[in-house]
Motif scaffolding. Structure first.
Motif, PDB file in Angstrom:
ATOM      1  N   HIS A 136       0.854  -1.184   0.000  1.00  0.00           N
ATOM      2  CA  HIS A 136       0.000   0.000   0.000  1.00  0.00           C
ATOM      3  C   HIS A 136       0.893   1.239   0.000  1.00  0.00           C
ATOM      4  CE1 HIS A 136      -3.500   2.427   2.025  1.00  0.00           C
ATOM      5  NE2 HIS A 136      -3.297   2.765   0.770  1.00  0.00           N
ATOM      6  N   LEU A 137       0.771   2.060  -1.052  1.00  0.00           N
ATOM      7  CA  LEU A 137       1.601   3.250  -1.208  1.00  0.00           C
ATOM      8  C   LEU A 137       0.746   4.503  -1.118  1.00  0.00           C
ATOM      9  CD1 LEU A 137       3.822   2.147  -4.239  1.00  0.00           C
ATOM     10  CD2 LEU A 137       4.381   2.025  -1.797  1.00  0.00           C
ATOM     11  N   LEU A 138       1.306   5.537  -0.490  1.00  0.00           N
ATOM     12  CA  LEU A 138       0.691   6.859  -0.490  1.00  0.00           C
ATOM     13  C   LEU A 138       1.387   7.704  -1.549  1.00  0.00           C
ATOM     14  CD1 LEU A 138      -1.282   8.836   1.125  1.00  0.00           C
ATOM     15  CD2 LEU A 138       0.845   9.797   1.993  1.00  0.00           C
ATOM     16  N   PHE A 139       0.614   8.171  -2.510  1.00  0.00           N
ATOM     17  CA  PHE A 139       1.125   9.014  -3.592  1.00  0.00           C
ATOM     18  C   PHE A 139       0.836  10.455  -3.209  1.00  0.00           C
ATOM     19  CE2 PHE A 139       1.031  11.030  -7.777  1.00  0.00           C
ATOM     20  CZ  PHE A 139       2.062  10.392  -8.460  1.00  0.00           C
ATOM     21  N   ALA A 140       1.857  11.171  -2.734  1.00  0.00           N
ATOM     22  CA  ALA A 140       1.699  12.527  -2.215  1.00  0.00           C
ATOM     23  C   ALA A 140       2.008  13.537  -3.307  1.00  0.00           C
ATOM     24  CB  ALA A 140       2.619  12.742  -1.020  1.00  0.00           C
ATOM     25  N   THR A 141       1.008  14.337  -3.663  1.00  0.00           N
ATOM     26  CA  THR A 141       1.148  15.235  -4.800  1.00  0.00           C
ATOM     27  C   THR A 141       0.442  16.552  -4.515  1.00  0.00           C
ATOM     28  OG1 THR A 141       0.833  15.399  -7.208  1.00  0.00           O
ATOM     29  CG2 THR A 141      -0.920  14.340  -5.953  1.00  0.00           C
ATOM     30  N   ILE A 195       1.860   7.554 -14.272  1.00  0.00           N
ATOM     31  CA  ILE A 195       2.662   6.932 -13.209  1.00  0.00           C
ATOM     32  C   ILE A 195       1.777   6.149 -12.247  1.00  0.00           C
ATOM     33  CG2 ILE A 195       4.178   7.405 -11.253  1.00  0.00           C
ATOM     34  CD1 ILE A 195       5.144   9.906 -12.876  1.00  0.00           C
ATOM     35  N   ILE A 196       0.654   6.732 -11.841  1.00  0.00           N
ATOM     36  CA  ILE A 196      -0.258   6.031 -10.929  1.00  0.00           C
ATOM     37  C   ILE A 196      -0.789   4.759 -11.576  1.00  0.00           C
ATOM     38  CG2 ILE A 196      -2.506   6.195  -9.780  1.00  0.00           C
ATOM     39  CD1 ILE A 196      -1.875   9.211  -9.392  1.00  0.00           C
ATOM     40  N   ALA A 248       0.589  -2.604  -6.957  1.00  0.00           N
ATOM     41  CA  ALA A 248       0.528  -1.791  -5.747  1.00  0.00           C
ATOM     42  C   ALA A 248      -0.872  -1.224  -5.557  1.00  0.00           C
ATOM     43  CB  ALA A 248       1.540  -0.652  -5.820  1.00  0.00           C
ATOM     44  N   ARG A 249      -1.290  -1.140  -4.317  1.00  0.00           N
ATOM     45  CA  ARG A 249      -2.485  -0.372  -3.970  1.00  0.00           C
ATOM     46  C   ARG A 249      -2.029   1.066  -3.753  1.00  0.00           C
ATOM     47  NH1 ARG A 249      -5.553  -0.537   1.859  1.00  0.00           N
ATOM     48  NH2 ARG A 249      -7.005   1.203   1.450  1.00  0.00           N
ATOM     49  N   VAL A 250      -2.646   2.018  -4.433  1.00  0.00           N
ATOM     50  CA  VAL A 250      -2.197   3.407  -4.395  1.00  0.00           C
ATOM     51  C   VAL A 250      -3.311   4.302  -3.861  1.00  0.00           C
ATOM     52  CG1 VAL A 250      -1.294   5.356  -5.721  1.00  0.00           C
ATOM     53  CG2 VAL A 250      -0.683   3.011  -6.373  1.00  0.00           C
ATOM     54  N   THR A 251      -3.018   5.028  -2.791  1.00  0.00           N
ATOM     55  CA  THR A 251      -3.894   6.077  -2.282  1.00  0.00           C
ATOM     56  C   THR A 251      -3.219   7.413  -2.559  1.00  0.00           C
ATOM     57  OG1 THR A 251      -4.830   4.681  -0.529  1.00  0.00           O
ATOM     58  CG2 THR A 251      -4.970   7.075  -0.236  1.00  0.00           C
ATOM     59  N   VAL A 252      -3.960   8.334  -3.144  1.00  0.00           N
ATOM     60  CA  VAL A 252      -3.422   9.641  -3.521  1.00  0.00           C
ATOM     61  C   VAL A 252      -3.865  10.680  -2.497  1.00  0.00           C
ATOM     62  CG1 VAL A 252      -3.332  11.394  -5.341  1.00  0.00           C
ATOM     63  CG2 VAL A 252      -3.572   8.972  -5.945  1.00  0.00           C
ATOM     64  N   ILE A 253      -2.932  11.568  -2.113  1.00  0.00           N
ATOM     65  CA  ILE A 253      -3.271  12.666  -1.210  1.00  0.00           C
ATOM     66  C   ILE A 253      -2.792  13.974  -1.814  1.00  0.00           C
ATOM     67  CG2 ILE A 253      -1.141  12.447   0.159  1.00  0.00           C
ATOM     68  CD1 ILE A 253      -2.802  13.286   2.621  1.00  0.00           C
ATOM     69  N   PRO A 259     -12.370   9.056  -6.111  1.00  0.00           N
ATOM     70  CA  PRO A 259     -12.548   9.492  -4.716  1.00  0.00           C
ATOM     71  C   PRO A 259     -12.327   8.397  -3.683  1.00  0.00           C
ATOM     72  CG  PRO A 259     -14.666   9.397  -5.878  1.00  0.00           C
ATOM     73  CD  PRO A 259     -13.600   9.236  -6.915  1.00  0.00           C
ATOM     74  N   GLU A 260     -12.591   7.142  -4.047  1.00  0.00           N
ATOM     75  CA  GLU A 260     -12.429   6.061  -3.075  1.00  0.00           C
ATOM     76  C   GLU A 260     -10.966   5.830  -2.708  1.00  0.00           C
ATOM     77  OE1 GLU A 260     -14.344   2.540  -4.376  1.00  0.00           O
ATOM     78  OE2 GLU A 260     -16.362   3.394  -4.335  1.00  0.00           O
ATOM     79  N   ASN A 261     -10.065   6.236  -3.581  1.00  0.00           N
ATOM     80  CA  ASN A 261      -8.638   6.046  -3.330  1.00  0.00           C
ATOM     81  C   ASN A 261      -7.887   7.377  -3.271  1.00  0.00           C
ATOM     82  OD1 ASN A 261      -8.459   3.024  -3.455  1.00  0.00           O
ATOM     83  ND2 ASN A 261      -9.276   3.392  -5.502  1.00  0.00           N
ATOM     84  N   THR A 262      -8.601   8.438  -2.888  1.00  0.00           N
ATOM     85  CA  THR A 262      -8.007   9.770  -2.843  1.00  0.00           C
ATOM     86  C   THR A 262      -8.361  10.467  -1.538  1.00  0.00           C
ATOM     87  OG1 THR A 262      -8.243   9.950  -5.253  1.00  0.00           O
ATOM     88  CG2 THR A 262      -7.803  11.982  -4.046  1.00  0.00           C
ATOM     89  N   VAL A 263      -7.376  11.109  -0.934  1.00  0.00           N
ATOM     90  CA  VAL A 263      -7.576  11.952   0.241  1.00  0.00           C
ATOM     91  C   VAL A 263      -7.415  13.398  -0.207  1.00  0.00           C
ATOM     92  CG1 VAL A 263      -6.769  12.549   2.548  1.00  0.00           C
ATOM     93  CG2 VAL A 263      -6.676  10.160   1.773  1.00  0.00           C
ATOM     94  N   VAL A 264      -8.510  14.148  -0.178  1.00  0.00           N
ATOM     95  CA  VAL A 264      -8.496  15.546  -0.627  1.00  0.00           C
ATOM     96  C   VAL A 264      -8.343  16.454   0.589  1.00  0.00           C
ATOM     97  CG1 VAL A 264      -9.794  17.362  -1.781  1.00  0.00           C
ATOM     98  CG2 VAL A 264      -9.905  15.010  -2.642  1.00  0.00           C
ATOM     99  N   LEU A 265      -7.307  17.283   0.571  1.00  0.00           N
ATOM    100  CA  LEU A 265      -7.017  18.186   1.679  1.00  0.00           C
ATOM    101  C   LEU A 265      -7.740  19.524   1.542  1.00  0.00           C
ATOM    102  CD1 LEU A 265      -3.171  17.538   1.907  1.00  0.00           C
ATOM    103  CD2 LEU A 265      -4.949  16.649   3.441  1.00  0.00           C
TER     104      LEU A 265
END
Length: 390
Positions: A2-7, A26-27, A35-40, A52-58
């Motif tokens: 499980h990877l966090l893709f910080a962008t 890239i994702i 890989a399981r990828v969650t984007v923030i 949206p299910e795999n994204t954390v919106v700040l």
């Protein structure tokens, strides 16, 4: 894994810029590798995350300097000066470190981080030190800032870019040193970042979509040459100034050039065939209407997504050598020259004898090489994870 893709900006599906196209490619490759990828990160105002299910919106934020008010620009400069952060990173401090940390804890646990470019990683650097990371260097940002300083028209802008260059060099060195592996988008960027070893880095060949663009019959030619881009981005502006100032004067008066995209103030051309058309509804249809595509990069680092798209579409092109950075396979209908007069002659010759090629082969080569590089980086990240667990 499980990877966090910080962008800085999360994908919204629009693929409106080269940065967003690269992120999507890239994702997708990380997920193809298993890989399981969650984007923030943040969204553009009025936009929603594509996944949206795999994204954390700040939150929603507009980080474009050219659209900011004078008061907002001064606030960013002041905040950057007080915090010691780069101008690019301080724009993302719309939320606190505690808020980002809470979001990470809610979305995790993670096996590692993918730090996508220097802006977001530089804004919240300490939050990503607890796990192994991969750093994705879209450009060598400190070199781009140095070039921007040299091309700046005013003393304030020149000093700001020089400050950016100095701080970016420090941050990039630190992110590369801490990363288990580094991805760049051009071969020369590996050496420029001090990670040229195959154990430390790899180049990511990119594509503009999951499949090669379809060829829908013969093209309708509306002009001799067409350019489209984000001309407010300084490296693009430098290339445009070179093209308009040094190439276009060598073209015959009847040569028709259409230039799309938001144009900064002060950009003009005395050539009667140059037309600035602003925003176009379909960028791909726009470039397909040109006999030949000028690829005009003369500054910056990383890869030129417009070059990749031109090659995927199989369109004839005339390119500077800087436009081909990050490209291993050049189609037969691409002419390379850095001489302005030679560039103009090549454009006229290509427009007079249009030679399209099948871009599917280029797309397949890029995808294959991208997947190989991604797997190599994940193996390095997985190895360090196993060491930590042991």
């Amino acid at each position: 894994m499980h990877l966090l893709f910080a962008t800085s900006i999360v994908p919204d599906g629009a693929l409106a810029s080269g940065y967003e196209i690269a992120n999507a490619a890239i994702i997708a490759a990380l997920r193809r590798a298993g890989a399981r990828v969650t984007v923030i990160g943040f969204t553009w105002p009025g936009k929603a995350a594509a996944d949206p299910e795999n994204t954390v919106v700040l939150g929603a934020i507009d980080v474009r300097t050219e659209s900011a008010s004078a008061l907002q620009k001064l606030a960013w400069v002041g905040k950057a000066t007080l915090s010691g952060l780069t101008f690019a990173s301080v724009k993302l401090r719309a939320v606190s470190e505690d808020e980002v940390q809470a979001a990470l804890e809610q979305a995790g646990p993670f096996d590692g981080y993918v730090l996508n470019s220097v802006q977001f990683a530089g804004a919240f650097e300490k939050l990503f030190e607890d796990k192994p990371s991969i750093f994705v260097a879209h450009n060598v940002e400190h070199l781009s800032a140095r070039e921007n300083a040299a091309a700046a028209g005013g003393i304030f802008q020149r000093l700001l870019f020089r400050r950016e260059a100095r701080l970016l060099k420090i941050v990039e060195e630190r992110l590369c040193r801490r990363a288990r592996f580094v991805f760049t988008l051009a071969e020369e960027d590996r050496a420029a970042l001090g990670v040229a070893s195959d154990d430390r880095s790899a180049v990511l060949p990119l594509v503009t979509g999951a499949t090669a663009p379809a060829r829908n019959g013969p093209r309708r030619i509306d002009c001799d040459a067409a350019l489209i881009g984000t001309w407010t981005w300084q490296p693009n502006r430098i290339g445009l100034d070179w093209f308009l100032g040094r190439v276009v004067p060598h073209l015959r008066p009847g040569f028709r050039i259409r230039i799309a995209g938001h144009m900064p103030s002060g950009v003009t051309s005395a050539h009667p065939g140059v037309e600035f058309v602003g925003r176009v509804p379909d960028a791909r249809a726009f470039v397909r209407g040109a006999a030949v595509i000028p690829l005009i990069s003369t500054a910056g680092s990383g890869v030129q997504l417009k070059t990749i798209e031109t090659f995927e579409l199989g369109l004839p092109s005339v390119a500077t050598s800087r436009s081909l950075r990050g490209i291993d396979h050049r189609p037969d209908n691409c002419i390379v020259t850095d001489d302005p007069a030679g560039f103009a002659r090549a454009l006229e010759a290509a427009a007079a004898d249009i030679k399209d090629v099948d871009g599917g082969a280029f797309h397949r080569q890029q995808v294959k090489a991208l997947d190989v590089a991604i797997r190599h980086g994940l193996e390095k990240l997985g190895a360090v994870r196993q060491e930590v667990l042991a």
